[in-house]
Design a protein around this motif. Structure first.
Motif, PDB file in Angstrom:
ATOM      1  N   THR A 113      -1.296   0.956  -1.816  1.00  0.00           N
ATOM      2  CA  THR A 113      -0.764   0.110  -0.257  1.00  0.00           C
ATOM      3  C   THR A 113       0.990  -0.102  -0.407  1.00  0.00           C
ATOM      4  OG1 THR A 113      -1.908  -1.319  -0.733  1.00  0.00           O
ATOM      5  CG2 THR A 113      -3.532  -0.072   0.015  1.00  0.00           C
ATOM      6  N   GLU A 114       0.852  -0.765   1.393  1.00  0.00           N
ATOM      7  CA  GLU A 114       2.490  -1.889   0.881  1.00  0.00           C
ATOM      8  C   GLU A 114       1.963  -2.572   1.600  1.00  0.00           C
ATOM      9  OE1 GLU A 114       6.977   0.793   2.782  1.00  0.00           O
ATOM     10  OE2 GLU A 114       5.096   0.984   3.820  1.00  0.00           O
ATOM     11  N   LYS A 157       0.379  -3.381   4.727  1.00  0.00           N
ATOM     12  CA  LYS A 157       0.656  -2.606   6.214  1.00  0.00           C
ATOM     13  C   LYS A 157       0.722  -1.442   5.949  1.00  0.00           C
ATOM     14  CE  LYS A 157       3.690  -4.783   7.982  1.00  0.00           C
ATOM     15  NZ  LYS A 157       3.142  -6.140   9.210  1.00  0.00           N
ATOM     16  N   SER A 158       0.520  -0.939   5.088  1.00  0.00           N
ATOM     17  CA  SER A 158       0.254   0.917   5.275  1.00  0.00           C
ATOM     18  C   SER A 158      -0.634   0.882   3.899  1.00  0.00           C
ATOM     19  CB  SER A 158       0.944   1.928   5.360  1.00  0.00           C
ATOM     20  OG  SER A 158       1.768   2.086   3.498  1.00  0.00           O
ATOM     21  N   ILE A 159      -1.599   2.014   4.171  1.00  0.00           N
ATOM     22  CA  ILE A 159      -2.679   2.696   3.283  1.00  0.00           C
ATOM     23  C   ILE A 159      -2.760   4.018   3.578  1.00  0.00           C
ATOM     24  CG2 ILE A 159      -4.897   2.603   2.624  1.00  0.00           C
ATOM     25  CD1 ILE A 159      -5.498   0.241   4.780  1.00  0.00           C
ATOM     26  N   ASN A 160      -2.548   4.489   2.085  1.00  0.00           N
ATOM     27  CA  ASN A 160      -2.193   5.899   2.016  1.00  0.00           C
ATOM     28  C   ASN A 160      -3.062   7.251   0.720  1.00  0.00           C
ATOM     29  OD1 ASN A 160      -0.345   6.827   4.398  1.00  0.00           O
ATOM     30  ND2 ASN A 160       0.708   5.144   3.791  1.00  0.00           N
ATOM     31  N   THR A 170       3.807  -2.792  -3.274  1.00  0.00           N
ATOM     32  CA  THR A 170       2.804  -2.281  -3.397  1.00  0.00           C
ATOM     33  C   THR A 170       1.431  -2.767  -4.208  1.00  0.00           C
ATOM     34  OG1 THR A 170       3.141  -0.489  -5.499  1.00  0.00           O
ATOM     35  CG2 THR A 170       3.862   0.119  -3.182  1.00  0.00           C
ATOM     36  N   LEU A 206      -3.676  -4.527   8.251  1.00  0.00           N
ATOM     37  CA  LEU A 206      -4.382  -3.315   8.311  1.00  0.00           C
ATOM     38  C   LEU A 206      -5.632  -3.930   7.100  1.00  0.00           C
ATOM     39  CD1 LEU A 206      -2.437   0.091   7.616  1.00  0.00           C
ATOM     40  CD2 LEU A 206      -3.026  -0.584   9.465  1.00  0.00           C
TER      41      LEU A 206
END
Length: 159
Positions: free
Chosen positions: A57-58, A153-156, A44, A134
């Protein structure tokens, strides 16, 4: 070596990355965060402001530049990195091998003009295009002035 189509394809990847990074910055206000911390065990990258986590984020590791060594090193070629965060970089290597693109298939990339940050961003853009990243975050490497490039790879929002 590289195929004739590759330079234009890489330029498109760079433009796509600019748009992806702009979207991530606008949507998640990453530029407002005063601190980042990456955790290679958890995979992360955490952005925080005033000691409060804002965005998580990953990640996958792309690679690093070293001004001391004068080169780019792909993450898949760095034995000190956790293998769980190298799967996308390995896909880029396979893509390079299948298409005859040396800068993707060789461990190191050097730049005669010593524009290593540009090389880092270009190769990171290629990885983001191949692996549907991303965005890319460049962590400054304080020891030698280089950079450590991470693909989002992901955003949160942090909870």
């Amino acid at each position: 070596m590289q195929p004739d189509w590759y330079p234009a394809w890489r330029d498109e990847a760079i433009e796509q990355l600019k748009a992806k990074n702009a979207r991530a910055n606008k949507e998640f206000r990453l530029g407002d965060c005063s601190r980042y911390d990456y955790d290679l065990t958890a995979g992360t990258l955490l952005f925080s402001q005033d000691q409060v986590a804002k965005v998580v984020t990953e990640i996958q590791i792309v690679g690093s530049t070293s001004t001391e060594a004068g080169n780019w090193l792909w993450a898949w070629a760095n034995s000190s990195l956790p293998s769980e965060l190298l799967s996308d970089a390995k896909l880029v290597r396979s893509f390079g091998e299948q298409n005859g693109i040396d800068e993707l298939a060789q461990s190191y990339v050097t730049d005669a003009d010593n524009a290593l940050e540009v090389v880092g961003w270009e190769l990171s853009a290629v990885m983001a295009r191949i692996c549907d990243g991303l965005g890319i975050y460049r962590c400054p490497n304080r020891e030698d002035g280089g950079g450590f490039y991470l693909m989002l790879k992901s955003i949160n929002w942090a909870s």
